[in-house]
Design a protein around this motif. Sequence first.
Motif, PDB file in Angstrom:
ATOM      1  N   HIS A  13       0.734  -1.314   0.115  1.00 15.71           N
ATOM      2  CA  HIS A  13       0.021   0.065   0.032  1.00 15.71           C
ATOM      3  C   HIS A  13       1.097   1.330   0.048  1.00 15.71           C
ATOM      4  O   HIS A  13       0.468   2.150  -0.784  1.00 15.71           O
ATOM      5  CB  HIS A  13      -0.881  -0.052   1.031  1.00 15.71           C
ATOM      6  CG  HIS A  13      -2.220  -0.904   1.113  1.00 15.71           C
ATOM      7  ND1 HIS A  13      -3.237  -1.244   1.680  1.00 15.71           N
ATOM      8  CD2 HIS A  13      -2.345  -1.718  -0.172  1.00 15.71           C
ATOM      9  CE1 HIS A  13      -3.946  -1.747   1.300  1.00 15.71           C
ATOM     10  NE2 HIS A  13      -3.728  -2.467   0.010  1.00 15.71           N
ATOM     11  N   PRO A  14       1.716   1.273   0.695  1.00 19.21           N
ATOM     12  CA  PRO A  14       2.819   2.487   0.974  1.00 19.21           C
ATOM     13  C   PRO A  14       3.306   2.805  -0.500  1.00 19.21           C
ATOM     14  O   PRO A  14       3.552   3.853  -1.079  1.00 19.21           O
ATOM     15  CB  PRO A  14       3.849   2.498   1.863  1.00 19.21           C
ATOM     16  CG  PRO A  14       3.208   1.402   2.845  1.00 19.21           C
ATOM     17  CD  PRO A  14       2.293   0.553   1.831  1.00 19.21           C
ATOM     18  N   LEU A  15       3.671   1.745  -0.998  1.00 21.32           N
ATOM     19  CA  LEU A  15       4.377   1.903  -2.452  1.00 21.32           C
ATOM     20  C   LEU A  15       3.420   2.443  -3.512  1.00 21.32           C
ATOM     21  O   LEU A  15       3.697   3.060  -4.546  1.00 21.32           O
ATOM     22  CB  LEU A  15       4.781   0.715  -3.087  1.00 21.32           C
ATOM     23  CG  LEU A  15       5.929   0.033  -2.030  1.00 21.32           C
ATOM     24  CD1 LEU A  15       6.393  -1.479  -2.612  1.00 21.32           C
ATOM     25  CD2 LEU A  15       7.322   0.832  -2.400  1.00 21.32           C
ATOM     26  N   VAL A  16       2.252   1.674  -3.445  1.00 21.94           N
ATOM     27  CA  VAL A  16       1.092   2.173  -4.446  1.00 21.94           C
ATOM     28  C   VAL A  16       0.947   3.718  -4.224  1.00 21.94           C
ATOM     29  O   VAL A  16       0.738   4.569  -5.059  1.00 21.94           O
ATOM     30  CB  VAL A  16      -0.118   1.444  -4.285  1.00 21.94           C
ATOM     31  CG1 VAL A  16      -1.531   1.853  -4.923  1.00 21.94           C
ATOM     32  CG2 VAL A  16       0.212  -0.021  -4.823  1.00 21.94           C
ATOM     33  N   ARG A  17       0.558   3.991  -2.985  1.00 22.84           N
ATOM     34  CA  ARG A  17       0.362   5.325  -2.580  1.00 22.84           C
ATOM     35  C   ARG A  17       1.446   6.521  -3.027  1.00 22.84           C
ATOM     36  O   ARG A  17       1.146   7.524  -3.621  1.00 22.84           O
ATOM     37  CB  ARG A  17      -0.099   5.798  -1.010  1.00 22.84           C
ATOM     38  CG  ARG A  17      -1.319   5.279  -0.624  1.00 22.84           C
ATOM     39  CD  ARG A  17      -1.776   5.922   0.619  1.00 22.84           C
ATOM     40  NE  ARG A  17      -0.795   5.080   1.640  1.00 22.84           N
ATOM     41  CZ  ARG A  17      -1.088   4.042   2.496  1.00 22.84           C
ATOM     42  NH1 ARG A  17      -2.129   3.623   2.138  1.00 22.84           N
ATOM     43  NH2 ARG A  17      -0.224   3.716   3.276  1.00 22.84           N
ATOM     44  N   ALA A  18       2.693   6.091  -2.999  1.00 21.40           N
ATOM     45  CA  ALA A  18       3.688   6.823  -3.314  1.00 21.40           C
ATOM     46  C   ALA A  18       3.662   6.782  -4.807  1.00 21.40           C
ATOM     47  O   ALA A  18       3.900   8.121  -5.405  1.00 21.40           O
ATOM     48  CB  ALA A  18       5.120   6.163  -2.647  1.00 21.40           C
ATOM     49  N   GLU A  19       3.682   5.866  -5.537  1.00 24.23           N
ATOM     50  CA  GLU A  19       3.476   5.918  -7.067  1.00 24.23           C
ATOM     51  C   GLU A  19       2.255   6.906  -7.584  1.00 24.23           C
ATOM     52  O   GLU A  19       2.547   7.496  -8.578  1.00 24.23           O
ATOM     53  CB  GLU A  19       3.298   4.517  -7.592  1.00 24.23           C
ATOM     54  CG  GLU A  19       3.351   4.476  -9.109  1.00 24.23           C
ATOM     55  CD  GLU A  19       4.774   5.007  -9.754  1.00 24.23           C
ATOM     56  OE1 GLU A  19       4.371   5.308 -11.323  1.00 24.23           O
ATOM     57  OE2 GLU A  19       5.665   5.627  -9.226  1.00 24.23           O
ATOM     58  N   ALA A  20       1.052   6.619  -6.783  1.00 23.41           N
ATOM     59  CA  ALA A  20       0.043   7.492  -7.276  1.00 23.41           C
ATOM     60  C   ALA A  20       0.164   8.929  -7.018  1.00 23.41           C
ATOM     61  O   ALA A  20       0.124   9.837  -7.707  1.00 23.41           O
ATOM     62  CB  ALA A  20      -1.078   6.964  -6.436  1.00 23.41           C
ATOM     63  N   ALA A  21       0.992   9.211  -6.130  1.00 21.16           N
ATOM     64  CA  ALA A  21       1.295  10.653  -5.673  1.00 21.16           C
ATOM     65  C   ALA A  21       2.299  11.027  -6.628  1.00 21.16           C
ATOM     66  O   ALA A  21       1.821  12.389  -7.132  1.00 21.16           O
ATOM     67  CB  ALA A  21       1.910  10.802  -4.350  1.00 21.16           C
ATOM     68  N   ARG A  22       3.083  10.203  -7.192  1.00 22.31           N
ATOM     69  CA  ARG A  22       4.267  10.992  -7.974  1.00 22.31           C
ATOM     70  C   ARG A  22       3.510  10.999  -9.681  1.00 22.31           C
ATOM     71  O   ARG A  22       3.705  12.027 -10.107  1.00 22.31           O
ATOM     72  CB  ARG A  22       5.179   9.473  -8.339  1.00 22.31           C
ATOM     73  CG  ARG A  22       6.441   9.983  -9.153  1.00 22.31           C
ATOM     74  CD  ARG A  22       7.411   8.986  -9.472  1.00 22.31           C
ATOM     75  NE  ARG A  22       6.604   8.007 -10.425  1.00 22.31           N
ATOM     76  CZ  ARG A  22       6.496   8.230 -11.724  1.00 22.31           C
ATOM     77  NH1 ARG A  22       6.771   9.455 -12.308  1.00 22.31           N
ATOM     78  NH2 ARG A  22       6.006   7.197 -12.576  1.00 22.31           N
ATOM     79  N   LEU A  23       2.427  10.127  -9.731  1.00 20.89           N
ATOM     80  CA  LEU A  23       1.764  10.377 -11.264  1.00 20.89           C
ATOM     81  C   LEU A  23       0.778  11.388 -11.058  1.00 20.89           C
ATOM     82  O   LEU A  23       0.745  12.237 -12.144  1.00 20.89           O
ATOM     83  CB  LEU A  23       0.826   9.122 -11.263  1.00 20.89           C
ATOM     84  CG  LEU A  23       1.528   7.638 -11.666  1.00 20.89           C
ATOM     85  CD1 LEU A  23       0.670   6.601 -11.598  1.00 20.89           C
ATOM     86  CD2 LEU A  23       2.100   7.999 -12.984  1.00 20.89           C
ATOM     87  N   ARG A  24       0.179  11.814  -9.718  1.00 22.46           N
ATOM     88  CA  ARG A  24      -0.444  13.170  -9.648  1.00 22.46           C
ATOM     89  C   ARG A  24       0.557  14.388  -9.813  1.00 22.46           C
ATOM     90  O   ARG A  24      -0.021  15.290 -10.490  1.00 22.46           O
ATOM     91  CB  ARG A  24      -1.155  13.179  -8.213  1.00 22.46           C
ATOM     92  CG  ARG A  24      -2.460  12.444  -8.311  1.00 22.46           C
ATOM     93  CD  ARG A  24      -3.182  12.939  -6.916  1.00 22.46           C
ATOM     94  NE  ARG A  24      -2.449  12.701  -5.670  1.00 22.46           N
ATOM     95  CZ  ARG A  24      -2.601  11.602  -4.982  1.00 22.46           C
ATOM     96  NH1 ARG A  24      -3.227  10.346  -5.650  1.00 22.46           N
ATOM     97  NH2 ARG A  24      -2.028  11.506  -3.913  1.00 22.46           N
ATOM     98  N   GLU A  25       1.539  14.183  -9.193  1.00 23.44           N
ATOM     99  CA  GLU A  25       2.584  15.256  -9.312  1.00 23.44           C
ATOM    100  C   GLU A  25       2.970  15.547 -10.834  1.00 23.44           C
ATOM    101  O   GLU A  25       3.235  16.884 -11.112  1.00 23.44           O
ATOM    102  CB  GLU A  25       3.580  15.378  -8.419  1.00 23.44           C
ATOM    103  CG  GLU A  25       3.323  15.705  -6.866  1.00 23.44           C
ATOM    104  CD  GLU A  25       3.938  14.861  -5.926  1.00 23.44           C
ATOM    105  OE1 GLU A  25       4.991  14.439  -6.204  1.00 23.44           O
ATOM    106  OE2 GLU A  25       3.577  14.781  -4.693  1.00 23.44           O
ATOM    107  N   ALA A  26       3.123  14.581 -11.613  1.00 24.61           N
ATOM    108  CA  ALA A  26       3.678  14.597 -12.786  1.00 24.61           C
ATOM    109  C   ALA A  26       2.536  15.382 -13.821  1.00 24.61           C
ATOM    110  O   ALA A  26       2.782  15.524 -15.167  1.00 24.61           O
ATOM    111  CB  ALA A  26       4.295  13.495 -13.425  1.00 24.61           C
ATOM    112  N   ALA A  27       1.244  15.280 -13.324  1.00 25.79           N
ATOM    113  CA  ALA A  27       0.188  15.718 -14.464  1.00 25.79           C
ATOM    114  C   ALA A  27       0.420  16.951 -14.556  1.00 25.79           C
ATOM    115  O   ALA A  27       0.589  17.880 -13.704  1.00 25.79           O
ATOM    116  CB  ALA A  27      -1.305  15.060 -13.937  1.00 25.79           C
ATOM    117  N   PRO A  28       0.067  17.515 -15.728  1.00 26.92           N
ATOM    118  CA  PRO A  28       0.033  19.022 -15.866  1.00 26.92           C
ATOM    119  C   PRO A  28      -0.904  19.697 -15.200  1.00 26.92           C
ATOM    120  O   PRO A  28      -2.081  19.141 -14.668  1.00 26.92           O
ATOM    121  CB  PRO A  28      -0.764  19.074 -17.406  1.00 26.92           C
ATOM    122  CG  PRO A  28      -0.476  17.727 -17.984  1.00 26.92           C
ATOM    123  CD  PRO A  28      -0.557  16.886 -16.749  1.00 26.92           C
TER     124      PRO A  28
END
Length: 202
Positions: free
Chosen positions: A88-103
């Motif tokens: 779960h922490p890995l999934v949350r971290a990756e989801a956060a990274r994708l959110r931050e990378a979005a325009p």
Amino acid sequence: MLNVGLTGGIAAGKSAVARILVDLGAVLIDADAIARAVVEPGTPGLEAVVAAFGPGILGPDGSLDRPALGALVFADTAAREKLNSIVHPLVRAEAARLREAAPAGSVIVQDIPLLVETGQGQDFDKVLVVAAPLAERLRRMVEDRSMAEADALARIAAQATDEQRAAVADAVINNSGTLEQLHQRVNEIWETHIAPFTSHAH
């Protein structure tokens, strides 16, 4: 940025709706896909899972043997919690990274099968729920996914009810008709529930 949670019962048609939303310009964050990616061979995630559960959960090719791991954690709450505490922490971290990378000004759609069950409704600006009649969902599971009807019913029974989902939904997308009708419904919801709240209204 608008954070949209997308959920729905098993076989209601969530992935079809997700694809339409992406076509409309949304950035999709698929928790299930991320959960698979964070334990691919060579990842720290897989290393941690093997350290916790032993090499018996690896297939001959060195990738995660999901059925073996599933069998291990299915009946054992402590093992399941241990697995979740790794993944779960890995999934949350990756989801956060994708959110931050979005325009800037993006519509972020997070596909979360158990959004209602895990009480995440309030984490989103909008919650979209995909619904379909029980008989149709059963047909899809039995015919398209080759599940036994009893298993399909058990899976449905383990999830939230349509009423529970509707209670947290900003909009319910009924997927009982054709793909064309589904497109039309998702387009309407985009225009009414999403476009007005983005920084660059279309």
